[in-house]
Scaffold this motif. Structure first.
Motif, short mmCIF file in Angstrom:
data_model
loop_
_atom_site.label_atom_id
_atom_site.label_comp_id
_atom_site.label_asym_id
_atom_site.label_seq_id
_atom_site.Cartn_x
_atom_site.Cartn_y
_atom_site.Cartn_z
N THR A 113 0.83 -1.20 0.00
CA THR A 113 0.00 0.00 0.00
C THR A 113 0.87 1.24 0.00
O THR A 113 0.62 2.19 -0.72
CB THR A 113 -0.95 0.01 1.21
N ILE A 114 1.91 1.22 0.82
CA ILE A 114 2.81 2.37 0.88
C ILE A 114 3.50 2.57 -0.46
O ILE A 114 3.61 3.68 -0.95
CB ILE A 114 3.85 2.17 2.01
N ILE A 115 3.95 1.50 -1.10
CA ILE A 115 4.64 1.62 -2.38
C ILE A 115 3.69 2.16 -3.45
O ILE A 115 4.05 3.07 -4.20
CB ILE A 115 5.28 0.29 -2.79
N GLY A 116 2.49 1.63 -3.53
CA GLY A 116 1.52 2.11 -4.53
C GLY A 116 1.21 3.58 -4.36
O GLY A 116 1.21 4.35 -5.33
N SER A 117 0.98 4.00 -3.12
CA SER A 117 0.67 5.42 -2.89
C SER A 117 1.89 6.31 -3.12
O SER A 117 1.76 7.44 -3.59
CB SER A 117 0.11 5.63 -1.48
N LYS A 118 3.09 5.80 -2.83
CA LYS A 118 4.31 6.60 -3.09
C LYS A 118 4.50 6.79 -4.59
O LYS A 118 4.84 7.88 -5.04
CB LYS A 118 5.54 5.93 -2.49
N ILE A 119 4.27 5.74 -5.35
CA ILE A 119 4.41 5.84 -6.80
C ILE A 119 3.43 6.88 -7.34
O ILE A 119 3.80 7.76 -8.12
CB ILE A 119 4.20 4.47 -7.48
N LYS A 120 2.18 6.80 -6.91
CA LYS A 120 1.17 7.76 -7.37
C LYS A 120 1.54 9.18 -6.93
O LYS A 120 1.44 10.13 -7.73
CB LYS A 120 -0.20 7.38 -6.81
N GLY A 121 1.99 9.33 -5.70
CA GLY A 121 2.37 10.65 -5.20
C GLY A 121 3.53 11.26 -5.98
O GLY A 121 3.52 12.45 -6.31
#
Length: 192
Positions: free
Chosen positions: A6-14
């Protein structure tokens, strides 16, 4: 325990949004489909290491940027009890690396050029693996168990205390010897 995917997905989007890049632009730059990018950002799945490296390159960041917790400039100590949060570089498909749990050892180190992991490899009865390749180099040291590495047309078997260093641009796959678990120290270098 937190869900690292979840953290990786949101970091990529951010990161993508902070650079004013569209999903289509990242798709074009990385060679991944728009659907794959959206699926990664929405935490539907975490890709294997190869596609994740392509996304990092498309965004103009290090792979480690997706794992970073802090920005420590000096030495970083990772205590054994801090390694309870694993990362899965698996896309959930049948040929994915669901048999491996990665424990990042340097998430707090800013500007790092290497990604060190302790990797626990679960026993598997699989005999055919999908090989992958990406830029960089890898070093593996077997802490326990027995490991098999398919590298190009060769297969290497390593036991506790053995190590291997290879160019990861050659197609490869790391797994335990059939039916056996293993634990390794892996250091991945990806040029930026």
């Amino acid at each position: 325990m937190f869900n690292t995917s979840t953290i990786i997905g949101s970091k990529i989007k951010g990161i993508r949004e902070s650079k004013n890049l569209s999903v289509e632009e990242i798709s074009e730059r990385s060679g991944l489909s728009v659907e794959q990018i959206v699926s990664i950002e929405n935490d539907e799945y975490l890709p294997s290491l190869g596609p994740l490296i392509k996304v990092a390159r498309a965004l103009g960041v290090r792979l480690g940027t997706f794992l970073d917790d802090n920005d420590a400039l000096g030495p970083v100590v990772c205590r054994a009890e801090e390694r309870d949060n694993s990362i899965s570089f698996s896309n959930g498909t049948t040929d994915a690396r669901k048999h491996m749990d990665y424990f990042a050892l340097a998430r707090q180190k800013a500007g790092r050029q290497m990604e060190p992991f302790i990797i626990e490899i679960q026993p598997s009865e699989e005999k055919v693996y999908k090989l992958s390749a990406h830029e960089g180099e890898e070093f593996i040291y077997v802490l326990s168990g027995e490991l098999e590495i398919e590298y190009g047309k060769e297969t290497f078997t390593l036991k506790e205390g053995d190590s291997i260093y290879y160019d990861s641009i050659v197609e490869h796959h790391v797994h335990g010897v059939t039916g056996k678990a293993a634990k390794i120290l892996a250091v991945v270098y990806i040029p930026f």
